[in-house]
Design an enzyme around this catalytic site. Sequence first.
Site, PDB file in Angstrom:
ATOM      1  N   GLY A  39      23.030  69.553 157.919  1.00  0.00           N
ATOM      2  CA  GLY A  39      23.892  69.593 157.120  1.00  0.00           C
ATOM      3  C   GLY A  39      24.743  71.517 157.663  1.00  0.00           C
ATOM      4  N   GLY A  42      29.406  77.030 154.052  1.00  0.00           N
ATOM      5  CA  GLY A  42      30.174  77.449 154.506  1.00  0.00           C
ATOM      6  C   GLY A  42      29.663  79.132 154.805  1.00  0.00           C
ATOM      7  N   PHE A  43      28.272  79.197 154.268  1.00  0.00           N
ATOM      8  CA  PHE A  43      27.612  80.494 154.376  1.00  0.00           C
ATOM      9  C   PHE A  43      26.300  79.820 155.828  1.00  0.00           C
ATOM     10  CE2 PHE A  43      29.054  80.997 150.574  1.00  0.00           C
ATOM     11  CZ  PHE A  43      29.650  81.415 150.718  1.00  0.00           C
ATOM     12  N   THR A  45      23.557  76.934 158.025  1.00  0.00           N
ATOM     13  CA  THR A  45      23.544  75.706 158.913  1.00  0.00           C
ATOM     14  C   THR A  45      21.895  75.327 157.941  1.00  0.00           C
ATOM     15  OG1 THR A  45      25.014  76.181 160.319  1.00  0.00           O
ATOM     16  CG2 THR A  45      24.268  74.382 160.734  1.00  0.00           C
ATOM     17  N   ASP A 163      27.748  78.293 142.020  1.00  0.00           N
ATOM     18  CA  ASP A 163      28.635  77.450 142.466  1.00  0.00           C
ATOM     19  C   ASP A 163      27.656  76.737 142.056  1.00  0.00           C
ATOM     20  OD1 ASP A 163      30.258  76.311 144.475  1.00  0.00           O
ATOM     21  OD2 ASP A 163      29.226  76.831 146.376  1.00  0.00           O
TER      22      ASP A 163
END
EC number: 2.7.11.1
Length: 311
Positions: A39, A42-43, A45, A163
């Site tokens: 997957g 944002g920061f 892979t 988060d």
Amino acid sequence: MLTKPLQGPPAPPGTPTPPPGGKDREAFEAEYRLGPLLGKGGFGTVFAGHRLTDRLQVAIKVIPRNRVLGWSPLSDSVTCPLEVALLWKVGAGGGHPGVIRLLDWFETQEGFMLVLERPLPAQDLFDYITEKGPLGEGPSRCFFGQVVAAIQHCHSRGVVHRDIKDENILIDLRRGCAKLIDFGSGALLHDEPYTDFDGTRVYSPPEWISRHQYHALPATVWSLGILLYDMVCGDIPFERDQEILEAELHFPAHVSPDCCALIRRCLAPKPSSRPSLEEILLDPWMQTPAEDVPLNPSKGGPAPLAWSLLP
């Protein structure tokens, strides 16, 4: 009675302690093999992979250097991405069964490679809810209690995740337990207000929407309220900023009054009105006797067992 997960699964055999400094690409290729893509976020892979010495299955997060938002000293001579330092802090001394563990990390010319534990089979909570719909209050209570305990551990180590959401909760389908993942938006815990936020907006509290600042503990509890609503209702309660500010909640008929009451407490518009993590665990809804989580990891696979809760 205090709702609290029992001791979690043991560490994989031969798990290395992260070095004080990241090793290079050549060292990575001598120790691990990179597998298929799991997957993108944002920061970084995330890829599947395995350790060459024992074929231990791992997750490998690749972070480009230009995506590193913060840095932290690990020693007098070593600086690393803040995410590495946060994972190091929460994983020290064996870590916590509800928090993903950093096994190793490497620095390359392009960026960084973080080697993380990978329970199998597993599914993130977003996909789990998408597939099954509302989880029911028994499984939700079990998972939610584990997440709260994991966050307590992080805070005890001076780390705030920032988060908390369904995509960052990994469900170990064999054991029926939840793990907190992805500390890319995390920070060191402090009492002063935070004025930056890189998390997911629909999980952010109204004080961030209106004033662009928040305190760690009440903001965390707000995101937990969103998470619990998502578990028992099958979707998040708010999509737009105005809905977050109004904090008007609507519950399906199947959600019990005690569960609704806890969610309303967590999603109180005024930060000082929200409960602490300890108060969440002592809430009447959380005191309901535990039950097994009905998971189906694979046809013909062993029946998974939920973590029990201590009386």
